[in-house]
Design a protein around this motif. Structure first.
Motif, PDB file in Angstrom:
ATOM      1  N   THR A 208       4.292  37.896 -43.203  1.00  0.00           N
ATOM      2  CA  THR A 208       4.825  38.540 -44.400  1.00  0.00           C
ATOM      3  C   THR A 208       3.738  39.092 -45.304  1.00  0.00           C
ATOM      4  OG1 THR A 208       4.900  36.370 -45.452  1.00  0.00           O
ATOM      5  CG2 THR A 208       6.938  37.175 -44.463  1.00  0.00           C
ATOM      6  N   LYS A 209       2.521  38.627 -45.091  1.00  0.00           N
ATOM      7  CA  LYS A 209       1.458  39.095 -45.986  1.00  0.00           C
ATOM      8  C   LYS A 209       0.135  39.090 -45.236  1.00  0.00           C
ATOM      9  CE  LYS A 209       0.025  36.434 -49.430  1.00  0.00           C
ATOM     10  NZ  LYS A 209       0.048  35.677 -50.676  1.00  0.00           N
ATOM     11  N   ALA A 210      -0.690  40.075 -45.522  1.00  0.00           N
ATOM     12  CA  ALA A 210      -2.035  40.096 -44.945  1.00  0.00           C
ATOM     13  C   ALA A 210      -3.017  40.479 -46.030  1.00  0.00           C
ATOM     14  CB  ALA A 210      -2.102  41.097 -43.807  1.00  0.00           C
ATOM     15  N   LYS A 211      -4.084  39.731 -46.112  1.00  0.00           N
ATOM     16  CA  LYS A 211      -5.149  40.105 -47.049  1.00  0.00           C
ATOM     17  C   LYS A 211      -6.293  40.641 -46.210  1.00  0.00           C
ATOM     18  CE  LYS A 211      -4.214  36.522 -50.471  1.00  0.00           C
ATOM     19  NZ  LYS A 211      -4.810  35.341 -51.124  1.00  0.00           N
ATOM     20  N   ASN A 212      -6.766  41.807 -46.564  1.00  0.00           N
ATOM     21  CA  ASN A 212      -7.805  42.447 -45.771  1.00  0.00           C
ATOM     22  C   ASN A 212      -9.058  42.654 -46.594  1.00  0.00           C
ATOM     23  OD1 ASN A 212      -6.113  43.300 -43.314  1.00  0.00           O
ATOM     24  ND2 ASN A 212      -4.936  43.987 -45.078  1.00  0.00           N
ATOM     25  N   TYR A 213     -10.165  42.342 -46.009  1.00  0.00           N
ATOM     26  CA  TYR A 213     -11.447  42.530 -46.696  1.00  0.00           C
ATOM     27  C   TYR A 213     -12.365  43.322 -45.793  1.00  0.00           C
ATOM     28  CZ  TYR A 213      -9.364  39.050 -49.609  1.00  0.00           C
ATOM     29  OH  TYR A 213      -8.490  38.400 -50.415  1.00  0.00           O
ATOM     30  N   ILE A 214     -12.793  44.447 -46.293  1.00  0.00           N
ATOM     31  CA  ILE A 214     -13.623  45.330 -45.475  1.00  0.00           C
ATOM     32  C   ILE A 214     -15.043  45.314 -46.025  1.00  0.00           C
ATOM     33  CG2 ILE A 214     -13.927  47.708 -44.683  1.00  0.00           C
ATOM     34  CD1 ILE A 214     -10.812  47.937 -45.144  1.00  0.00           C
ATOM     35  N   ASP A 215     -15.974  45.190 -45.128  1.00  0.00           N
ATOM     36  CA  ASP A 215     -17.358  45.005 -45.539  1.00  0.00           C
ATOM     37  C   ASP A 215     -18.277  45.621 -44.486  1.00  0.00           C
ATOM     38  OD1 ASP A 215     -19.328  43.927 -47.181  1.00  0.00           O
ATOM     39  OD2 ASP A 215     -18.258  42.027 -47.337  1.00  0.00           O
ATOM     40  N   ILE A 216     -19.554  45.653 -44.807  1.00  0.00           N
ATOM     41  CA  ILE A 216     -20.548  46.095 -43.824  1.00  0.00           C
ATOM     42  C   ILE A 216     -21.278  44.847 -43.339  1.00  0.00           C
ATOM     43  CG2 ILE A 216     -22.731  47.352 -43.563  1.00  0.00           C
ATOM     44  CD1 ILE A 216     -20.329  49.205 -43.760  1.00  0.00           C
ATOM     45  N   THR A 217     -21.570  44.797 -42.075  1.00  0.00           N
ATOM     46  CA  THR A 217     -22.285  43.636 -41.559  1.00  0.00           C
ATOM     47  C   THR A 217     -23.358  44.089 -40.578  1.00  0.00           C
ATOM     48  OG1 THR A 217     -22.002  41.435 -40.594  1.00  0.00           O
ATOM     49  CG2 THR A 217     -20.729  43.202 -39.597  1.00  0.00           C
ATOM     50  N   PHE A 218     -24.135  43.140 -40.083  1.00  0.00           N
ATOM     51  CA  PHE A 218     -25.149  43.446 -39.076  1.00  0.00           C
ATOM     52  C   PHE A 218     -24.816  42.649 -37.830  1.00  0.00           C
ATOM     53  CE2 PHE A 218     -26.948  43.789 -43.322  1.00  0.00           C
ATOM     54  CZ  PHE A 218     -27.264  45.135 -43.306  1.00  0.00           C
ATOM     55  N   LEU A 219     -24.893  43.298 -36.694  1.00  0.00           N
ATOM     56  CA  LEU A 219     -24.474  42.657 -35.450  1.00  0.00           C
ATOM     57  C   LEU A 219     -25.371  41.485 -35.083  1.00  0.00           C
ATOM     58  CD1 LEU A 219     -23.759  45.770 -33.186  1.00  0.00           C
ATOM     59  CD2 LEU A 219     -22.117  44.411 -34.497  1.00  0.00           C
ATOM     60  N   ASN A 220     -24.751  40.379 -34.669  1.00  0.00           N
ATOM     61  CA  ASN A 220     -25.561  39.298 -34.103  1.00  0.00           C
ATOM     62  C   ASN A 220     -25.817  39.614 -32.629  1.00  0.00           C
ATOM     63  OD1 ASN A 220     -23.381  38.349 -32.510  1.00  0.00           O
ATOM     64  ND2 ASN A 220     -22.656  37.022 -34.170  1.00  0.00           N
ATOM     65  N   LEU A 221     -26.608  38.788 -31.994  1.00  0.00           N
ATOM     66  CA  LEU A 221     -27.042  39.095 -30.630  1.00  0.00           C
ATOM     67  C   LEU A 221     -25.859  39.285 -29.685  1.00  0.00           C
ATOM     68  CD1 LEU A 221     -29.354  39.429 -28.624  1.00  0.00           C
ATOM     69  CD2 LEU A 221     -29.315  36.966 -28.254  1.00  0.00           C
ATOM     70  N   ASN A 222     -24.938  38.337 -29.747  1.00  0.00           N
ATOM     71  CA  ASN A 222     -23.802  38.382 -28.838  1.00  0.00           C
ATOM     72  C   ASN A 222     -22.942  39.637 -29.060  1.00  0.00           C
ATOM     73  OD1 ASN A 222     -20.741  37.603 -28.438  1.00  0.00           O
ATOM     74  ND2 ASN A 222     -21.956  36.442 -26.959  1.00  0.00           N
ATOM     75  N   GLU A 223     -22.676  39.971 -30.318  1.00  0.00           N
ATOM     76  CA  GLU A 223     -21.861  41.155 -30.616  1.00  0.00           C
ATOM     77  C   GLU A 223     -22.569  42.427 -30.163  1.00  0.00           C
ATOM     78  OE1 GLU A 223     -20.007  39.103 -34.667  1.00  0.00           O
ATOM     79  OE2 GLU A 223     -21.711  40.472 -34.791  1.00  0.00           O
ATOM     80  N   SER A 224     -23.895  42.448 -30.342  1.00  0.00           N
ATOM     81  CA  SER A 224     -24.630  43.657 -29.970  1.00  0.00           C
ATOM     82  C   SER A 224     -24.594  43.875 -28.456  1.00  0.00           C
ATOM     83  CB  SER A 224     -26.071  43.592 -30.490  1.00  0.00           C
ATOM     84  OG  SER A 224     -26.786  42.573 -29.833  1.00  0.00           O
ATOM     85  N   VAL A 225     -24.661  42.783 -27.716  1.00  0.00           N
ATOM     86  CA  VAL A 225     -24.594  42.908 -26.252  1.00  0.00           C
ATOM     87  C   VAL A 225     -23.214  43.430 -25.842  1.00  0.00           C
ATOM     88  CG1 VAL A 225     -24.582  41.611 -24.082  1.00  0.00           C
ATOM     89  CG2 VAL A 225     -26.331  41.124 -25.805  1.00  0.00           C
ATOM     90  N   LEU A 226     -22.164  42.866 -26.454  1.00  0.00           N
ATOM     91  CA  LEU A 226     -20.804  43.274 -26.103  1.00  0.00           C
ATOM     92  C   LEU A 226     -20.552  44.743 -26.434  1.00  0.00           C
ATOM     93  CD1 LEU A 226     -18.772  40.157 -27.287  1.00  0.00           C
ATOM     94  CD2 LEU A 226     -19.047  40.934 -24.931  1.00  0.00           C
ATOM     95  N   LEU A 227     -21.118  45.208 -27.560  1.00  0.00           N
ATOM     96  CA  LEU A 227     -20.862  46.582 -27.990  1.00  0.00           C
ATOM     97  C   LEU A 227     -21.906  47.555 -27.448  1.00  0.00           C
ATOM     98  CD1 LEU A 227     -19.823  45.958 -31.712  1.00  0.00           C
ATOM     99  CD2 LEU A 227     -18.329  46.613 -29.837  1.00  0.00           C
ATOM    100  N   GLY A 228     -22.911  47.036 -26.782  1.00  0.00           N
ATOM    101  CA  GLY A 228     -23.953  47.899 -26.231  1.00  0.00           C
ATOM    102  C   GLY A 228     -24.822  48.534 -27.307  1.00  0.00           C
ATOM    103  N   LEU A 229     -25.071  47.801 -28.375  1.00  0.00           N
ATOM    104  CA  LEU A 229     -25.913  48.317 -29.461  1.00  0.00           C
ATOM    105  C   LEU A 229     -27.076  47.356 -29.680  1.00  0.00           C
ATOM    106  CD1 LEU A 229     -23.029  49.202 -31.933  1.00  0.00           C
ATOM    107  CD2 LEU A 229     -24.451  50.853 -30.725  1.00  0.00           C
ATOM    108  N   ASN A 230     -27.968  47.718 -30.591  1.00  0.00           N
ATOM    109  CA  ASN A 230     -29.098  46.842 -30.881  1.00  0.00           C
ATOM    110  C   ASN A 230     -28.687  45.705 -31.806  1.00  0.00           C
ATOM    111  OD1 ASN A 230     -30.872  48.433 -29.411  1.00  0.00           O
ATOM    112  ND2 ASN A 230     -31.289  49.733 -31.200  1.00  0.00           N
ATOM    113  N   GLU A 231     -29.349  44.587 -31.633  1.00  0.00           N
ATOM    114  CA  GLU A 231     -29.110  43.468 -32.538  1.00  0.00           C
ATOM    115  C   GLU A 231     -29.495  43.907 -33.942  1.00  0.00           C
ATOM    116  OE1 GLU A 231     -31.255  39.910 -31.570  1.00  0.00           O
ATOM    117  OE2 GLU A 231     -30.306  38.766 -33.189  1.00  0.00           O
ATOM    118  N   GLY A 232     -28.667  43.553 -34.916  1.00  0.00           N
ATOM    119  CA  GLY A 232     -28.966  43.921 -36.299  1.00  0.00           C
ATOM    120  C   GLY A 232     -28.443  45.296 -36.678  1.00  0.00           C
ATOM    121  N   ALA A 233     -27.834  46.016 -35.723  1.00  0.00           N
ATOM    122  CA  ALA A 233     -27.262  47.326 -36.038  1.00  0.00           C
ATOM    123  C   ALA A 233     -26.134  47.155 -37.055  1.00  0.00           C
ATOM    124  CB  ALA A 233     -26.741  47.987 -34.768  1.00  0.00           C
ATOM    125  N   THR A 234     -25.946  48.174 -37.868  1.00  0.00           N
ATOM    126  CA  THR A 234     -24.908  48.125 -38.893  1.00  0.00           C
ATOM    127  C   THR A 234     -23.528  48.282 -38.258  1.00  0.00           C
ATOM    128  OG1 THR A 234     -26.494  49.274 -40.269  1.00  0.00           O
ATOM    129  CG2 THR A 234     -24.277  49.071 -41.147  1.00  0.00           C
TER     130      THR A 234
END
Lengths: 245, 169
Positions: free
Chosen positions: A181-207
């Motif tokens: 019935t309700k969703a709270k959404n928070y949008i932000d900028i972050t930097f990729l950790n190692l695992n996320e960067s590997v999954l997305l094929g980007l550099n670690e620390g990429a925005t």
């Protein structure tokens, strides 16, 4: 000075939250300034560190405060606009309806709520949590890593479901009849950790874009989702409808 | 006789135990043990954390013993000295333990857990479960249905309870 009322039925952290919110809204604590440390707040209001932490985290969630690693907690320059109630299709914010996507299940298991996950899910720290991590692909390109946390008692059978290429949202709503019935959404900028960067094929620390969502059914929180999306594929579309009372 | 009691009569739900994925750090697991057992005073249940893989298969069990044993490898070699009441070697040990413990706490639980290799079926006798546990020095024995679906766990306390009540009848 307003103090915590121990005779009140309201939870301590709720009371502290209201006190801090009052100070921000009245301007007693000015925009951009640093708020007292956790220890100082514990002392001033004679409450535990956990209480202070819960109150601050909720205010960060609501956009009143902003935490800066190693520096402290500050009054946010852009406090949430109140007064205008906005509605948007919940699904649009799930990023799930925009394109035809595929998902790859990275993890579908159970954990305990570590770090501040118990506060984020509003559960006790000894409760089991279903953890789902999926990679979203559009035309074979990885665009989003999504981690979903659902208290086990909310939906135990979800552990057995096939969640590949299915919307969790649909499973929870249609199969288990839990109406979100309700969703709270928070949008932000972050930097990729190692695992996320590997999954997305980007550099670690990429925005990357960080979307944190808290889902509720009535007053009960049922899900917390943390999505990290690569920024070169952002196509953000939101429609807001103003409700007039 | 105890041979009549089966594993499924005494086994406990896997949700009586905290779960962690194998990539959790030892420090995170230690915190979980604190909030799940020590703070709630659930000392009566076997204090252990179940370690799962990303597909929710049980791959190991982490006990307080595993954590302490790995915290300082010197702990085991010094055990003899402790019995001789050698205060000096004990104090060097505790210093070493504290100095090296921070990096240790960052390591994944998969490094120190006891991998689960032995299982028992729900319809096996309690006597058989007891034999397996005593022989292999297992604090907890996973119960698998059809050799693949995790149905529960038996602890030494559960086995004792089942066998002792039968014997005392």
């Amino acid at each position: 000075m307003i103090l915590i009322d121990r005779g009140s039925h309201q939870k301590l952290y709720r009371q502290l939250l209201e006190i801090i919110k009052g100070k921000i809204e009245s301007g007693e604590w000015s925009v951009g300034s640093q708020i007292p440390t956790e220890e100082e707040l514990c002392k001033t209001y004679d409450v535990s560190k956990a209480t202070v932490r819960s109150a601050i985290l909720e205010l960060v969630r609501q956009g009143y405060l902003m935490r800066q690693q190693g520096k402290g907690t500050f009054i946010n320059k852009s406090t949430v606009s109140e007064g205008i109630a906005m509605q948007t299709s919940l699904k649009e914010l799930m990023f799930e309806d925009e394109f035809s996507f595929k998902t790859k299940v990275i993890a579908h298991t159970v954990m305990m709520p570590i770090d501040d996950l118990d506060i984020r899910l509003d559960i006790s720290p000894d409760k089991h949590v279903i953890y789902i991590k999926r990679l979203y692909l559009i035309e074979d390109e990885a665009i989003l890593v999504q981690e979903t946390y659902i208290p086990y008692h909310v939906c135990p059978l979800l552990l057995e479901d096939n969640i590949e290429d299915n919307s969790l949202f649909d499973i929870v709503e249609k199969k288990y009849g839990i109406k979100i019935t309700k969703a709270k959404n928070y949008i932000d900028i972050t930097f990729l950790n190692l695992n996320e960067s590997v999954l997305l094929g980007l550099n670690e620390g990429a925005t990357a874009l960080l979307l944190q969502q808290y889902f509720y059914s009535g007053d009960t929180q049922i899900m917390y989702t943390r999505s990290v999306k690569r920024i070169d594929r952002i196509n953000f579309h939101m429609e807001f409808e103003r409700r007039f009372a | 006789m105890s041979d009549d009691i089966t594993v499924k009569d005494v086994m406990k739900s896997i949700f009586d135990y905290p779960h962690v994925p194998y990539w959790f750090s030892i420090g995170q697991a230690a915190k979980i043990i604190k909030v799940s057992f020590l703070k709630t005073k659930k000392y009566y249940s076997k204090m252990a954390v179940l370690v799962f893989d990303e597909k929710y298969n049980l791959i190991g069990i982490l006990t307080l013993r595993n954590v302490l044993k790995s915290l300082n490898p010197g702990l085991l070699t010094l055990c003899d000295d402790v019995q001789r009441d050698d205060e000096q070697s004990l104090s060097t040990l505790s210093h070493g333990g504290i100095a090296g413990s921070k990096e240790f706490m960052e390591r994944p639980v998969s490094e120190i857990m006891a991998p689960t290799k032995i299982f028992v079926g729900p319809d096996e006798t309690l006597a058989k479960a007891a034999c397996i546990m005593l022989k292999n020095d297992l604090p907890l024995l996973p119960v698998m249905e059809d050799g693949k679906k995790l149905a529960g766990l038996v602890s030494i306390a559960d086995v004792f309870d089942g066998i002792a009540s039968e014997a005392l009848e």
